[in-house]
Design a protein around this motif. Structure first.
Motif, PDB file in Angstrom:
ATOM      1  N   GLY A  57       0.838  -1.196   0.000  1.00 51.49           N
ATOM      2  CA  GLY A  57       0.000   0.000   0.000  1.00 51.49           C
ATOM      3  C   GLY A  57       0.869   1.240   0.000  1.00 51.49           C
ATOM      4  O   GLY A  57       2.020   1.239   0.441  1.00 51.49           O
ATOM      5  N   VAL A  58       0.293   2.349  -0.462  1.00 55.85           N
ATOM      6  CA  VAL A  58       1.067   3.560  -0.711  1.00 55.85           C
ATOM      7  C   VAL A  58       1.706   4.137   0.552  1.00 55.85           C
ATOM      8  O   VAL A  58       2.866   4.573   0.533  1.00 55.85           O
ATOM      9  CB  VAL A  58       0.194   4.617  -1.427  1.00 55.85           C
ATOM     10  CG1 VAL A  58      -0.989   5.048  -0.571  1.00 55.85           C
ATOM     11  CG2 VAL A  58       1.022   5.834  -1.836  1.00 55.85           C
ATOM     12  N   THR A  59       0.980   4.130   1.668  1.00 56.78           N
ATOM     13  CA  THR A  59       1.512   4.739   2.891  1.00 56.78           C
ATOM     14  C   THR A  59       2.727   3.985   3.402  1.00 56.78           C
ATOM     15  O   THR A  59       3.791   4.573   3.653  1.00 56.78           O
ATOM     16  CB  THR A  59       0.420   4.796   3.978  1.00 56.78           C
ATOM     17  OG1 THR A  59      -0.635   5.655   3.524  1.00 56.78           O
ATOM     18  CG2 THR A  59       0.968   5.338   5.285  1.00 56.78           C
ATOM     19  N   ASP A  60       2.609   2.677   3.566  1.00 54.26           N
ATOM     20  CA  ASP A  60       3.741   1.883   4.037  1.00 54.26           C
ATOM     21  C   ASP A  60       4.899   1.913   3.050  1.00 54.26           C
ATOM     22  O   ASP A  60       6.066   1.888   3.448  1.00 54.26           O
ATOM     23  CB  ASP A  60       3.306   0.434   4.283  1.00 54.26           C
ATOM     24  CG  ASP A  60       2.422   0.288   5.507  1.00 54.26           C
ATOM     25  OD1 ASP A  60       2.419   1.206   6.353  1.00 54.26           O
ATOM     26  OD2 ASP A  60       1.720  -0.732   5.625  1.00 54.26           O
ATOM     27  N   SER A  61       4.576   1.987   1.760  1.00 54.37           N
ATOM     28  CA  SER A  61       5.620   2.016   0.745  1.00 54.37           C
ATOM     29  C   SER A  61       6.503   3.254   0.889  1.00 54.37           C
ATOM     30  O   SER A  61       7.729   3.171   0.843  1.00 54.37           O
ATOM     31  CB  SER A  61       4.983   1.982  -0.653  1.00 54.37           C
ATOM     32  OG  SER A  61       5.960   1.859  -1.658  1.00 54.37           O
ATOM     33  N   PHE A  62       5.878   4.402   1.095  1.00 50.45           N
ATOM     34  CA  PHE A  62       6.659   5.623   1.276  1.00 50.45           C
ATOM     35  C   PHE A  62       7.468   5.592   2.575  1.00 50.45           C
ATOM     36  O   PHE A  62       8.610   6.072   2.616  1.00 50.45           O
ATOM     37  CB  PHE A  62       5.757   6.850   1.233  1.00 50.45           C
ATOM     38  CG  PHE A  62       5.509   7.373  -0.155  1.00 50.45           C
ATOM     39  CD1 PHE A  62       6.549   7.904  -0.910  1.00 50.45           C
ATOM     40  CD2 PHE A  62       4.248   7.319  -0.724  1.00 50.45           C
ATOM     41  CE1 PHE A  62       6.336   8.377  -2.199  1.00 50.45           C
ATOM     42  CE2 PHE A  62       4.016   7.795  -2.005  1.00 50.45           C
ATOM     43  CZ  PHE A  62       5.064   8.323  -2.747  1.00 50.45           C
ATOM     44  N   PHE A  63       6.909   5.036   3.636  1.00 54.44           N
ATOM     45  CA  PHE A  63       7.664   4.964   4.889  1.00 54.44           C
ATOM     46  C   PHE A  63       8.839   3.985   4.774  1.00 54.44           C
ATOM     47  O   PHE A  63       9.887   4.192   5.397  1.00 54.44           O
ATOM     48  CB  PHE A  63       6.756   4.598   6.054  1.00 54.44           C
ATOM     49  CG  PHE A  63       5.946   5.763   6.580  1.00 54.44           C
ATOM     50  CD1 PHE A  63       6.564   6.948   6.940  1.00 54.44           C
ATOM     51  CD2 PHE A  63       4.569   5.681   6.702  1.00 54.44           C
ATOM     52  CE1 PHE A  63       5.833   8.037   7.406  1.00 54.44           C
ATOM     53  CE2 PHE A  63       3.828   6.764   7.174  1.00 54.44           C
ATOM     54  CZ  PHE A  63       4.465   7.935   7.516  1.00 54.44           C
ATOM     55  N   GLU A  64       8.679   2.936   3.968  1.00 57.86           N
ATOM     56  CA  GLU A  64       9.808   2.033   3.719  1.00 57.86           C
ATOM     57  C   GLU A  64      10.933   2.774   3.005  1.00 57.86           C
ATOM     58  O   GLU A  64      12.114   2.574   3.298  1.00 57.86           O
ATOM     59  CB  GLU A  64       9.343   0.833   2.879  1.00 57.86           C
ATOM     60  CG  GLU A  64       8.540  -0.201   3.656  1.00 57.86           C
ATOM     61  CD  GLU A  64       9.337  -0.808   4.805  1.00 57.86           C
ATOM     62  OE1 GLU A  64      10.520  -1.180   4.580  1.00 57.86           O
ATOM     63  OE2 GLU A  64       8.791  -0.890   5.921  1.00 57.86           O
ATOM     64  N   LEU A  65      10.567   3.639   2.070  1.00 55.89           N
ATOM     65  CA  LEU A  65      11.579   4.452   1.386  1.00 55.89           C
ATOM     66  C   LEU A  65      12.252   5.432   2.341  1.00 55.89           C
ATOM     67  O   LEU A  65      13.459   5.668   2.262  1.00 55.89           O
ATOM     68  CB  LEU A  65      10.936   5.208   0.221  1.00 55.89           C
ATOM     69  CG  LEU A  65      10.673   4.415  -1.042  1.00 55.89           C
ATOM     70  CD1 LEU A  65       9.750   5.181  -1.989  1.00 55.89           C
ATOM     71  CD2 LEU A  65      11.984   4.069  -1.760  1.00 55.89           C
ATOM     72  N   LEU A  66      11.460   5.997   3.245  1.00 53.29           N
ATOM     73  CA  LEU A  66      12.020   6.944   4.205  1.00 53.29           C
ATOM     74  C   LEU A  66      13.090   6.265   5.069  1.00 53.29           C
ATOM     75  O   LEU A  66      14.103   6.877   5.413  1.00 53.29           O
ATOM     76  CB  LEU A  66      10.908   7.519   5.084  1.00 53.29           C
ATOM     77  CG  LEU A  66      11.298   8.669   6.014  1.00 53.29           C
ATOM     78  CD1 LEU A  66      11.780   9.876   5.222  1.00 53.29           C
ATOM     79  CD2 LEU A  66      10.121   9.058   6.905  1.00 53.29           C
ATOM     80  N   LEU A  88      10.922  11.306  12.190  1.00 49.86           N
ATOM     81  CA  LEU A  88       9.906  10.405  11.636  1.00 49.86           C
ATOM     82  C   LEU A  88      10.381   8.961  11.651  1.00 49.86           C
ATOM     83  O   LEU A  88       9.603   8.041  11.927  1.00 49.86           O
ATOM     84  CB  LEU A  88       9.561  10.826  10.212  1.00 49.86           C
ATOM     85  CG  LEU A  88       8.749  12.120  10.062  1.00 49.86           C
ATOM     86  CD1 LEU A  88       8.764  12.598   8.617  1.00 49.86           C
ATOM     87  CD2 LEU A  88       7.316  11.921  10.545  1.00 49.86           C
ATOM     88  N   ARG A  89      11.642   8.755  11.368  1.00 51.93           N
ATOM     89  CA  ARG A  89      12.181   7.385  11.322  1.00 51.93           C
ATOM     90  C   ARG A  89      12.181   6.717  12.695  1.00 51.93           C
ATOM     91  O   ARG A  89      12.184   5.485  12.792  1.00 51.93           O
ATOM     92  CB  ARG A  89      13.601   7.411  10.749  1.00 51.93           C
ATOM     93  CG  ARG A  89      13.636   7.499   9.233  1.00 51.93           C
ATOM     94  CD  ARG A  89      14.943   8.083   8.713  1.00 51.93           C
ATOM     95  NE  ARG A  89      16.125   7.423   9.228  1.00 51.93           N
ATOM     96  CZ  ARG A  89      16.933   6.649   8.500  1.00 51.93           C
ATOM     97  NH1 ARG A  89      16.675   6.446   7.214  1.00 51.93           N
ATOM     98  NH2 ARG A  89      18.005   6.098   9.021  1.00 51.93           N
TER      99      ARG A  89
END
Length: 296
Positions: free
Chosen positions: A69-78, A166-167
């Motif tokens: 999903g988009v939200t978790d995907s962006f946080f994985e990139l972060l 955030l991390r």
């Protein structure tokens, strides 16, 4: 040497517009950019396009992974990021060449956690302009971030200080990644809103989150979004409360909103001018939802 910017892109079945977006990122005026792309389990030829570009350009890294999903995907990139400045990016827009440079310029003076949010130009699938951007001068703040996000992730850039904060606390209950980032930035530091647009924000049938220029289009979008996020906002705020509790005034605002499930507490939220949405109609709608116990 200038400070490095990393652009974080999450892709999913995005082959149709992907090349235009990647070309616009590669054409940015800012000199030191890396592009980190996580593919969220695409079934089309998105990964092939990404691999083609990563083979041609040393500053593009691709991570083909499973669908989250988009939200978790962006946080994985972060989690993978290490740059001085970090920007989120969608797969189907077009960035104007000054976008990154402008954002860096706006937040480069801050040492505390800082988030840049920009305006956007709405365009149709063929890049014909629908709207030149929101003419309002928005007022960022934590009381606003509690009840809405004023910026799409694709217009955001954060400094290293915010990224590190955030991390430390990657959320499990965020409504969407950009809203959580706005909440955290408004709580911990500074949010800068730029009324000037530097992105063509493409509207088409497959947008994960879109926009509209017409009144009725916006109203339909708001109603659809409220139905979709019903129940999620309370979970987001409860989780945020667990992680962030060092500012007495802001903690009180958050708790006031959570307490509004009780009939006796609802008017307090309605009367509190520090908890607000940017648009007058939205603000009235929010008050009605609070009174009907349907906001959270």
């Amino acid at each position: 040497m200038g400070k490095k910017v990393q652009i974080l892109m999450s892709t999913y079945n995005g082959e149709k517009y992907l090349r235009e977006q990647l070309d616009s990122l590669l054409a940015q005026s800012y000199p030191d950019i890396e592009i980190l792309i996580r593919d969220d389990g695409s079934k089309d030829h998105t990964v092939s396009v990404l691999q083609e570009y990563s083979n041609r350009y040393d500053n593009i890294q691709v991570f083909p992974e499973k669908n989250t999903g988009v939200t978790d995907s962006f946080f994985e990139l972060l989690k993978k990021s290490d740059a001085d400045y970090i920007a989120f990016c969608d797969q189907d827009d077009v960035w104007l060449e000054q976008k990154v440079e402008r954002a860096v310029d706006k937040i480069s003076s801050f040492t505390e956690p800082a988030l840049y949010i920009g305006n956007k130009i709405l365009v149709d699938a063929d890049l014909n302009i629908i709207s030149e951007g929101d003419s309002r001068s928005l007022k960022p703040g934590f009381g606003n971030a509690l009840v809405e996000s004023i910026g799409s992730g694709c217009t955001m850039m954060m400094n290293r200080s915010l990224a590190e904060a955030l991390r430390l606390h990657i959320p499990k209950q965020a409504v969407i990644h950009d809203w959580w980032c706005y909440l955290a930035a408004a709580y911990l530091g500074t949010v800068v809103y730029d009324q000037n647009p530097y992105i063509w924000y493409r509207q088409h049938g497959n947008n994960e989150v879109g926009g509209s220029d017409s009144f009725f289009g916006q109203l339909k979008g708001k109603i659809r979004y409220l139905k979709k996020s019903r129940g999620k906002l309370a979970k987001q705020l409860e989780e945020f409360k667990q992680y962030y509790h060092s500012d007495e005034k802001k903690d009180r605002q958050l708790q006031e909103l959570l307490d509004a499930s009780a009939v006796s507490k609802r008017m307090k939220v309605v009367r509190d001018k520090t908890i607000y949405r940017q648009n007058g109609l939205d603000n009235r709608m929010m008050h009605l939802l609070v009174l009907a116990n349907r906001m959270l």
